[in-house]
Scaffold this active site. Structure first.
Site, PDB file in Angstrom:
ATOM      1  N   GLY A  94       1.878  -6.022   7.276  1.00 47.50           N
ATOM      2  CA  GLY A  94       0.958  -6.638   6.326  1.00 47.50           C
ATOM      3  C   GLY A  94      -0.316  -7.035   7.036  1.00 47.50           C
ATOM      4  O   GLY A  94      -0.645  -6.488   8.092  1.00 47.50           O
ATOM      5  N   THR A 124      -3.217  -9.308   9.095  1.00 46.49           N
ATOM      6  CA  THR A 124      -3.175 -10.048  10.361  1.00 46.49           C
ATOM      7  C   THR A 124      -3.023 -11.550  10.136  1.00 46.49           C
ATOM      8  O   THR A 124      -2.305 -12.227  10.879  1.00 46.49           O
ATOM      9  CB  THR A 124      -4.440  -9.710  11.189  1.00 46.49           C
ATOM     10  OG1 THR A 124      -4.397  -8.306  11.472  1.00 46.49           O
ATOM     11  CG2 THR A 124      -4.499 -10.478  12.491  1.00 46.49           C
ATOM     12  N   ALA A 125      -3.653 -12.084   9.094  1.00 47.23           N
ATOM     13  CA  ALA A 125      -3.549 -13.534   8.843  1.00 47.23           C
ATOM     14  C   ALA A 125      -2.096 -13.915   8.543  1.00 47.23           C
ATOM     15  O   ALA A 125      -1.583 -14.930   9.047  1.00 47.23           O
ATOM     16  CB  ALA A 125      -4.452 -13.924   7.677  1.00 47.23           C
ATOM     17  N   THR A 126      -1.395 -13.087   7.760  1.00 44.02           N
ATOM     18  CA  THR A 126       0.013 -13.376   7.450  1.00 44.02           C
ATOM     19  C   THR A 126       0.860 -13.220   8.714  1.00 44.02           C
ATOM     20  O   THR A 126       1.754 -14.043   8.978  1.00 44.02           O
ATOM     21  CB  THR A 126       0.537 -12.416   6.355  1.00 44.02           C
ATOM     22  OG1 THR A 126      -0.409 -12.357   5.304  1.00 44.02           O
ATOM     23  CG2 THR A 126       1.877 -12.871   5.817  1.00 44.02           C
ATOM     24  N   ASN A 136       0.812  -1.236   0.000  1.00 45.60           N
ATOM     25  CA  ASN A 136       0.000   0.000   0.000  1.00 45.60           C
ATOM     26  C   ASN A 136       0.833   1.268   0.000  1.00 45.60           C
ATOM     27  O   ASN A 136       0.466   2.264  -0.614  1.00 45.60           O
ATOM     28  CB  ASN A 136      -1.008  -0.019   1.154  1.00 45.60           C
ATOM     29  CG  ASN A 136      -0.351  -0.027   2.511  1.00 45.60           C
ATOM     30  OD1 ASN A 136       0.715  -0.614   2.678  1.00 45.60           O
ATOM     31  ND2 ASN A 136      -0.966   0.608   3.474  1.00 45.60           N
ATOM     32  N   CYS A 164      -3.274   1.636   6.366  1.00 44.68           N
ATOM     33  CA  CYS A 164      -3.698   0.896   7.566  1.00 44.68           C
ATOM     34  C   CYS A 164      -4.310   1.835   8.593  1.00 44.68           C
ATOM     35  O   CYS A 164      -5.044   1.398   9.463  1.00 44.68           O
ATOM     36  CB  CYS A 164      -2.504   0.146   8.148  1.00 44.68           C
ATOM     37  SG  CYS A 164      -1.099   1.223   8.455  1.00 44.68           S
ATOM     38  N   GLU A 196       7.146   0.310  16.260  1.00 44.04           N
ATOM     39  CA  GLU A 196       8.208   0.852  15.412  1.00 44.04           C
ATOM     40  C   GLU A 196       8.399   2.324  15.781  1.00 44.04           C
ATOM     41  O   GLU A 196       7.699   2.865  16.629  1.00 44.04           O
ATOM     42  CB  GLU A 196       7.814   0.716  13.940  1.00 44.04           C
ATOM     43  CG  GLU A 196       7.666  -0.729  13.495  1.00 44.04           C
ATOM     44  CD  GLU A 196       7.400  -0.866  12.008  1.00 44.04           C
ATOM     45  OE1 GLU A 196       6.603  -0.088  11.462  1.00 44.04           O
ATOM     46  OE2 GLU A 196       8.001  -1.758  11.386  1.00 44.04           O
ATOM     47  N   GLU A 238       3.345  -5.436  12.373  1.00 44.03           N
ATOM     48  CA  GLU A 238       2.431  -4.308  12.156  1.00 44.03           C
ATOM     49  C   GLU A 238       1.350  -4.814  11.220  1.00 44.03           C
ATOM     50  O   GLU A 238       1.638  -5.130  10.064  1.00 44.03           O
ATOM     51  CB  GLU A 238       3.172  -3.133  11.501  1.00 44.03           C
ATOM     52  CG  GLU A 238       4.298  -2.560  12.322  1.00 44.03           C
ATOM     53  CD  GLU A 238       3.823  -1.904  13.597  1.00 44.03           C
ATOM     54  OE1 GLU A 238       2.634  -1.548  13.695  1.00 44.03           O
ATOM     55  OE2 GLU A 238       4.636  -1.773  14.522  1.00 44.03           O
TER      56      GLU A 238
END
Ligand code: NDP
Length: 483
Positions: A226, A228-230, A150, A282, A464, A248
């Site tokens: 990236g 949440t599933a990853t 993104n 995000c 971060e 993140e």
């Protein structure tokens, strides 16, 4: 067609398997370059190169590392137009936005961490008259850095800069959907004189490049941005290996509008928070809660301003184009499926909701979608609890402070929120109770690189930015000396 190569050990190299993937320009739907379809063999070579470079780079004086990073920052600025155009072609965002936001921020990431390491000090603790302790913070080795599509160069450099500034070496994987500026960055780093192996970039798919990088025994530090599933997959792999991980992830951010807000500013900024980057940030506010006395007036004003947004060819230089294309066909289909779901869940599409007429002959196969406003949904339906990541917002009324806090917290995410009110006490009260890593009051997306940045709940693990990043990429060691 242009072919991007991997960057390993200071050289641009073909992927071991010789296979390539097509990169599509989202504004046209047409393939315009090829990117390596790398696999674990390429990851192996990149990690080996990074490991070999680590002893020398980690013992390079901080001012020399800083000088290199500053040189890279300057070269990014020198190449502003080319990088902005490349980002726009790859991602679909309007080129003037890439020029004003994405690329300057990439340069700033290098500048910020280059200078930060020159001002570092570490703690000392005197144990009465017995001993003196001091803390060393050493780089950890090879860092694996994985970033999304993104804000391609902006987020890629947000990881690379602190990792290498602190003396680590890196293997980085950009999203294969938007690889071009990552590639151009390798050319800049090379021309700036970066020692071989300090930064290695392996292009390709998450499953074939990201996964082996995550699992590699010689990569003790992982920084990921990236979905949440990853992130969950990465955490599963990393946990038994005791890797240090920063995640993140996704967001479903609330915009909370009280009746006493500065109305004009709030509507304008809420529209910006909803549709910047086609809603693919995000931090975008995708759920808007409005106090009942101004609900109707707010919806009318918000829809009126949203209807004024101009969808256009992202490569047009005019600032009037503020909506480009979504990043991919898959993303467009995901957004469409959520608009269909909103209808099933009883929502009313009060603005947008469709693929627009082609903005030009060139863009007739592009992945465009109208900025979309939905009302009439309950705060806990799927559309209001799952991340859409596109130009779609919902607006809902609320009656009091306690209720809107419950509504705002009713998702698994906790990345960012904004509160709009003239009542300072209330702003603080609500900010303290919203479960979110960042809360903006009467503003959105003001980013100071020194502040901790990240999410609560399923939006993130770790932080971060500033000191947090410097600490993440280093290992503290206490030395205790008896007096
Ligand atoms: P993904 O999670 O799909 O991908 C992110 C990166 O991870 C890509 O480089 C991807 O490669 C890679 N990847 C995919 N599978 C694996 C795996 N098994 N192991 C290691 N790496 C893998 O996210 P998107 O690219 O779709 O980005 C959008 C998401 O990013 C949204 O959820 C958004 O909220 C989040 N995001 C979060 C931010 C934050 O700061 N919290 C900031 C920006 C975005 P590939 O491209 O090949 O799939």
């Amino acid at each position: 067609m242009q072919r991007i190569l991997n960057y390993i050990g200071g050289a641009h190299v073909e992927p071991a398997g010789g296979a390539y993937l097509e990169t599509i320009e989202p504004a046209t739907g047409v393939a315009y370059c090829e990117v390596p379809d790398s696999d674990e063999r390429d990851v192996e070579l990149a990690v080996a190169a990074a490991k070999q470079a680590f002893p020398s780079w980690s013992s390079t004086p901080a001012f020399e590392r800083a000088a290199l990073l500053l040189e890279i920052a300057e070269m990014i600025e020198d190449n502003l137009d080319d990088l902005a155009r490349a980002e726009s072609i790859d991602n679909g965002k309007p080129v003037h936005i890439a020029r004003a936001v994405d690329i300057p921020r990439a340069a700033l990431n290098f500048r910020f961490f280059a200078t930060a390491i020159l001002h570092e000090s570490s703690e000392s603790h005197a144990s009465d008259d017995q001993a003196i302790n001091y803390t060393l913070r050493k780089p950890r080795g090879v860092a694996g850095l994985i970033s999304p599509w993104n804000l391609p160069l902006y987020l890629f450099t947000w990881k690379i800069a602190p990792a290498i500034a602190t003396g680590n070496t890196a293997v980085a994987k950009p999203s294969e959907v938007t690889p071009m500026t990552a590639h151009l960055l390798t050319e800049i780093c090379h021309a700036a004189g970066m020692p071989n192996g300090v930064l290695n970039v392996v292009h390709g798919l998450g499953a074939k490049v990201g996964a082996p990088l995550t699992a590699h025994r010689d990569v003790p530090t992982l920084s990921f941005t990236g979905g949440t599933a990853t992130g969950r997959e990465i955490a599963k792999t990393a946990a038994p290996m005791f890797k240090k991980v920063s995640l993140e992830m996704g967001g479903k951010n609330p915009t909370v509008v009280f009746a006493d807000c500065d109305f004009e500013t709030t509507v304008r900024e809420a529209v910006r928070a909803s549709f910047s980057n086609q809603g693919q940030i995000c931090l975008c506010g995708s759920r808007i809660f409005v106090e009942r006395p101004i609900y109707e007036k707010f919806v009318d004003a918000f829809v009126a301003q949203t209807s004024q947004l101009t969808i256009g060819d992202p490569l047009e230089q005019t600032e009037q184009v503020n909506q480009g294309a979504l990043v991919s066909k898959a993303q467009l289909e995901k957004v469409q499926s959520y608009v269909a779901l909103a209808r099933e869940e009883g929502g009313e599409i009060v603005c947008g909701g469709e693929v627009p007429e082609p903005v030009s002959e060139r863009c007739k196969g592009g992945y465009f979608f109208q900025p979309t406003v939905i009302t009439g949904l309950s705060y806990d339906c799927r559309v209001n609890t799952e991340e859409i990541f596109g130009p779609v917002v919902t607006i809902m009324p609320f009656d009091d402070e306690a209720q809107v806090i419950d509504y705002a917290n009713a998702t698994d995410y906790g990345l960012a929120a904004s509160i709009w009110t003239r009542d300072t006490s209330r702003a603080h009260r609500v900010a303290h109770r919203i479960q979110s890593g960042t809360v903006w009051v009467n503003c959105w997306m003001i980013r100071d690189l020194r502040v901790p940045f990240g999410g609560m709940k399923q939006s993130g693990l770790g932080r971060e930015g500033g000191e947090e990043a410097l600490r993440f990429f280093t290992e503290p060691k206490n030395v205790c000396v008896r007096l």
